[in-house]
Design a protein around this motif. Structure first.
Motif, mmCIF file in Angstrom:
data_model
loop_
_atom_site.group_PDB
_atom_site.id
_atom_site.type_symbol
_atom_site.label_atom_id
_atom_site.label_comp_id
_atom_site.label_asym_id
_atom_site.label_seq_id
_atom_site.Cartn_x
_atom_site.Cartn_y
_atom_site.Cartn_z
ATOM 1 N N HIS A 400 9.863 6.505 4.130
ATOM 2 C CA HIS A 400 9.526 5.134 4.513
ATOM 3 C C HIS A 400 9.595 4.246 3.277
ATOM 4 C CE1 HIS A 400 7.608 1.821 6.614
ATOM 5 N NE2 HIS A 400 7.450 2.554 7.710
ATOM 6 N N ILE A 401 10.457 3.259 3.299
ATOM 7 C CA ILE A 401 10.658 2.474 2.076
ATOM 8 C C ILE A 401 9.539 1.460 1.839
ATOM 9 C CG2 ILE A 401 13.162 2.773 2.145
ATOM 10 C CD1 ILE A 401 12.012 -0.661 2.736
ATOM 11 N N VAL A 402 8.738 1.167 2.880
ATOM 12 C CA VAL A 402 7.656 0.194 2.706
ATOM 13 C C VAL A 402 6.341 0.882 2.385
ATOM 14 C CG1 VAL A 402 6.418 -1.757 3.719
ATOM 15 C CG2 VAL A 402 8.806 -1.337 4.351
ATOM 16 N N PHE A 403 5.985 1.930 3.150
ATOM 17 C CA PHE A 403 4.709 2.619 2.952
ATOM 18 C C PHE A 403 4.939 4.119 2.837
ATOM 19 C CE2 PHE A 403 3.365 -1.201 5.388
ATOM 20 C CZ PHE A 403 2.608 -1.788 4.399
ATOM 21 N N ALA A 404 4.818 4.628 1.633
ATOM 22 C CA ALA A 404 4.948 6.060 1.359
ATOM 23 C C ALA A 404 4.244 6.354 0.045
ATOM 24 C CB ALA A 404 6.425 6.481 1.288
ATOM 25 N N PRO A 405 3.962 7.615 -0.238
ATOM 26 C CA PRO A 405 3.393 7.935 -1.549
ATOM 27 C C PRO A 405 4.384 7.619 -2.671
ATOM 28 C CG PRO A 405 3.055 9.734 0.000
ATOM 29 C CD PRO A 405 4.029 8.796 0.638
ATOM 30 N N ALA A 406 3.884 7.106 -3.766
ATOM 31 C CA ALA A 406 4.692 6.944 -4.966
ATOM 32 C C ALA A 406 4.662 8.241 -5.766
ATOM 33 C CB ALA A 406 4.168 5.779 -5.804
ATOM 34 N N LYS A 407 5.572 8.395 -6.693
ATOM 35 C CA LYS A 407 5.621 9.631 -7.479
ATOM 36 C C LYS A 407 4.385 9.776 -8.370
ATOM 37 C CE LYS A 407 10.665 9.618 -7.440
ATOM 38 N NZ LYS A 407 11.908 9.402 -8.206
ATOM 39 N N GLY A 408 3.782 8.654 -8.732
ATOM 40 C CA GLY A 408 2.588 8.708 -9.568
ATOM 41 C C GLY A 408 1.314 8.998 -8.799
ATOM 42 N N ASN A 409 1.351 8.840 -7.479
ATOM 43 C CA ASN A 409 0.205 9.147 -6.625
ATOM 44 C C ASN A 409 0.746 9.631 -5.287
ATOM 45 O OD1 ASN A 409 -2.055 9.309 -5.012
ATOM 46 N ND2 ASN A 409 -2.818 7.260 -5.463
ATOM 47 N N GLN A 410 0.880 10.947 -5.153
ATOM 48 C CA GLN A 410 1.531 11.511 -3.986
ATOM 49 C C GLN A 410 0.576 11.704 -2.809
ATOM 50 O OE1 GLN A 410 4.142 14.857 -4.905
ATOM 51 N NE2 GLN A 410 4.342 14.121 -6.999
ATOM 52 N N TYR A 411 -0.605 11.162 -2.874
ATOM 53 C CA TYR A 411 -1.599 11.305 -1.810
ATOM 54 C C TYR A 411 -1.727 10.022 -0.990
ATOM 55 C CZ TYR A 411 -5.755 13.270 0.432
ATOM 56 O OH TYR A 411 -6.645 13.777 1.352
ATOM 57 N N ALA A 412 -1.891 8.887 -1.665
ATOM 58 C CA ALA A 412 -2.087 7.611 -0.978
ATOM 59 C C ALA A 412 -0.751 6.908 -0.755
ATOM 60 C CB ALA A 412 -3.016 6.721 -1.794
ATOM 61 N N ALA A 413 -0.750 5.949 0.159
ATOM 62 C CA ALA A 413 0.449 5.149 0.398
ATOM 63 C C ALA A 413 0.512 4.000 -0.589
ATOM 64 C CB ALA A 413 0.446 4.617 1.827
ATOM 65 N N THR A 414 1.714 3.691 -1.037
ATOM 66 C CA THR A 414 1.967 2.577 -1.942
ATOM 67 C C THR A 414 3.000 1.667 -1.297
ATOM 68 O OG1 THR A 414 1.514 3.931 -3.895
ATOM 69 C CG2 THR A 414 2.829 1.942 -4.225
ATOM 70 N N GLY A 415 2.834 0.358 -1.473
ATOM 71 C CA GLY A 415 3.821 -0.577 -0.956
ATOM 72 C C GLY A 415 5.091 -0.534 -1.781
ATOM 73 N N PHE A 416 6.242 -0.407 -1.103
ATOM 74 C CA PHE A 416 7.539 -0.260 -1.774
ATOM 75 C C PHE A 416 7.450 0.764 -2.916
ATOM 76 C CE2 PHE A 416 8.063 -4.674 -0.065
ATOM 77 C CZ PHE A 416 9.126 -4.397 0.783
ATOM 78 N N PRO A 417 7.181 2.027 -2.596
ATOM 79 C CA PRO A 417 6.892 3.020 -3.633
ATOM 80 C C PRO A 417 8.028 3.240 -4.624
ATOM 81 C CG PRO A 417 7.265 4.079 -1.497
ATOM 82 C CD PRO A 417 7.146 2.614 -1.235
ATOM 83 N N SER A 418 9.268 3.240 -4.159
ATOM 84 C CA SER A 418 10.386 3.472 -5.092
ATOM 85 C C SER A 418 10.534 2.326 -6.077
ATOM 86 C CB SER A 418 11.691 3.665 -4.306
ATOM 87 O OG SER A 418 11.660 4.851 -3.556
ATOM 88 N N VAL A 419 10.326 1.108 -5.599
ATOM 89 C CA VAL A 419 10.367 -0.047 -6.505
ATOM 90 C C VAL A 419 9.193 0.018 -7.466
ATOM 91 C CG1 VAL A 419 10.402 -2.557 -6.660
ATOM 92 C CG2 VAL A 419 11.511 -1.418 -4.718
ATOM 93 N N SER A 420 8.015 0.376 -6.944
ATOM 94 C CA SER A 420 6.829 0.499 -7.799
ATOM 95 C C SER A 420 7.044 1.526 -8.903
ATOM 96 C CB SER A 420 5.627 0.889 -6.943
ATOM 97 O OG SER A 420 4.480 1.098 -7.729
ATOM 98 N N ASP A 421 7.632 2.670 -8.550
ATOM 99 C CA ASP A 421 7.913 3.692 -9.562
ATOM 100 C C ASP A 421 8.900 3.174 -10.603
ATOM 101 O OD1 ASP A 421 6.237 5.707 -8.590
ATOM 102 O OD2 ASP A 421 7.752 6.438 -7.203
ATOM 103 N N ALA A 422 9.909 2.436 -10.156
ATOM 104 C CA ALA A 422 10.902 1.892 -11.082
ATOM 105 C C ALA A 422 10.263 0.878 -12.024
ATOM 106 C CB ALA A 422 12.051 1.257 -10.305
ATOM 107 N N VAL A 423 9.382 0.027 -11.490
ATOM 108 C CA VAL A 423 8.684 -0.957 -12.325
ATOM 109 C C VAL A 423 7.848 -0.251 -13.388
ATOM 110 C CG1 VAL A 423 6.875 -2.718 -12.313
ATOM 111 C CG2 VAL A 423 8.677 -2.768 -10.579
ATOM 112 N N ALA A 424 7.244 0.878 -13.009
ATOM 113 C CA ALA A 424 6.421 1.625 -13.969
ATOM 114 C C ALA A 424 7.240 2.148 -15.143
ATOM 115 C CB ALA A 424 5.718 2.776 -13.255
ATOM 116 N N THR A 425 8.520 2.442 -14.910
ATOM 117 C CA THR A 425 9.379 2.934 -16.001
ATOM 118 C C THR A 425 9.810 1.811 -16.934
ATOM 119 O OG1 THR A 425 11.496 2.648 -14.835
ATOM 120 C CG2 THR A 425 10.277 4.701 -14.436
ATOM 121 N N GLY A 426 9.857 0.587 -16.409
ATOM 122 C CA GLY A 426 10.342 -0.535 -17.200
ATOM 123 C C GLY A 426 11.846 -0.572 -17.342
#
Length: 457
Positions: A400-426
């Motif tokens: 799910h591209i809108v609500f899914a676990p991010a790689k940094g927190n595989q338990y809770a849902a994150t909004g736009f998780p793949s984008v969030s993970d990418a932002v975390a890398t800079g």
């Protein structure tokens, strides 16, 4: 069905692990000889200096005896079906797992009790002639605590059936862990249905006449939107995961919660997954009169009947516009303009959703074919947010591209998780790539809401 050999399964544990209590941890921590950890790594155990590890003081040693065994066991799912009379090929599914870490009076037996009571009541209704419009399924899953095995195996085997037919999955894992108010996580599409159901159900341990909705007004109210606070996205912590990430249905997870304003430091009930989780704990400390159990059964039962008996599904697509915008607001790249393609796609989604709702008011709902076509568009919307490739690598099930676990927190849902993970890398290139993917799926989703002969405009 083909199976990996145990020695070829990369996810099976290779290093023994033994949970211990706070008392044992406090003693062990006092013997650690490493450097002290930063302040934000320190816990709250008394008379302990939190250290990274290092050699044990005084040449001490620790002996751990573990009696865990790696062995193959059979587990079972138990499925009950009440066939729909008018739309038997549309399913509303209840589910809860049956296994527990110990006796599990809260997790999962409170949910099992609520689900069994719902089935009992529906059975009595059936004796009096009731037949649901759509099919009701009741699923008691095996081996949830071992990695959602029962539900995931079942969903994977019948993913094409569920993908074409299911409307919603209602999860009642921990139905009751407190007696204060109901806490819900859900798809945005179900927000309005949940609110309407909450107005019909009495709140536990409150004066006669006070509803779940009234309790939300007092304690879980959003003063900006003038609505209850209901969280979007379900994460991976229970059997809803397969339905969320592999099927793409619109789902709910609900629990009767303790008062977070009083128990501020608790993320879950105090004896979670311990051998103290017995009937006496529930009876003496959580739900003495079992009225919270009753409220949960009534609330989830009413939601199920709204979903099964209303000819026109009461999904509100405009809720997804709000959810998409909220999810994007939480993304904080160094270059905010990197989100412009996604921002424009969300604005276009909002316009399309508004047009869809405008056109829905012109539909002749006396015509059953119009009802079916309209409902099918609603069901396709959530599924359109699934990326078949997931997040790549070891995360292909996070679809799910809108609500899914991010790689940094595989338990809770994150909004736009793949984008969030990418932002975390800079990494600007990775950010642009993930924004492009998210934009593609948002635009794909909005196309499902367009007119049948003009979906490409």
């Amino acid at each position: 069905m083909g199976r990996l050999e145990e020695k070829a399964a990369p996810f099976l544990p290779r290093i023994p692990a033994q949970p211990i209590g706070y008392g044992e941890a406090q003693v062990i921590l006092k013997y650690l000889g490493g450097n002290e950890v930063p302040a934000d790594w320190r816990g709250i155990l008394s008379n302990v200096a939190y250290r990274y590890g290092g050699e044990l003081l005084n040449s001490s040693s620790i002996e751990v005896k573990s009696f865990n065994r790696l062995e193959r066991r059979d587990t079972y799912n138990v499925i009950g079906i009440m066939k729909g009379e008018i739309e038997p090929d549309r399913y509303i599914v209840f589910g809860n797992h049956r296994d527990a870490w110990s006796l599990g009076s809260v997790d999962p037996t409170s949910g099992t009790a609520a689900m069994l009571e719902i089935t009992r009541v529906l059975g009595e209704m059936a004796k009096n002639g009731f037949r649901p419009r759509r099919t009701l399924m009741f699923c008691s899953w095996g081996a949830e605590e071992y990695g959602l095995i029962g539900s995931i195996e079942y969903v994977e085997e019948y993913v094409k059936v569920f993908g074409a037919r299911i409307i919603s999955y209602l999860n009642v894992d921990i139905a009751v862990q407190g007696n204060h108010t109901v806490d819900i996580k859900t798809s945005p599409l179900l927000f309005d249905i949940i609110v309407e159901a909450s107005k019909l159900v009495p709140s536990a341990y409150d004066p006669v006449g006070k509803t779940v909705y009234d309790k939300w007004v007092d304690f879980q109210w959003n003063n900006v939107t003038n609505e209850p606070k209901i969280a979007y996205g379900l994460g991976s912590g229970s059997d809803f995961f397969g339905f969320d990430q592999l099927v793409g249905s619109s789902n709910i997870d609900a629990t009767y919660m303790f008062d977070h304003t009083y128990y501020k430091s608790l993320s879950s009930y105090a004896l979670y997954h311990t051998s103290y989780e017995v009937f006496a704990m529930m009876k003496n400390f959580i739900d003495p009169n079992f009225t919270a159990h009753r409220t949960m059964g009534q609330l989830m039962g009413v939601v199920a009947l709204f979903l099964s008996e209303t000819p026109v599904l009461q999904f509100n697509v405009s809720r997804y516009t709000i959810a998409l915008r909220e999810a994007m607001k939480n993304l904080k790249p160094n270059n905010p303009e990197a989100l412009d393609p996604l921002r424009q796609a969300i604005n276009d989604f909002g316009a399309t959703a508004n047009d869809f709702m405008r056109r829905s008011k012109l539909i002749d709902f006396e015509n059953p074919f119009n009802i079916r076509a309209y409902n099918d568009q609603l069901l396709q919307l959530e599924r359109a947010f699934l990326n078949p490739l997931g997040q790549g690598g070891d995360y292909t099930d996070f679809k799910h591209i809108v609500f899914a676990p991010a790689k940094g927190n595989q338990y809770a849902a994150t909004g736009f998780p793949s984008v969030s993970d990418a932002v975390a890398t800079g990494n600007s290139r990775e950010i642009d790539s993930q924004v492009a993917i998210a934009t593609y799926f948002v635009r794909g989703a909005l196309s499902t809401l367009k007119e049948f002969d003009n979906f490409f405009s």
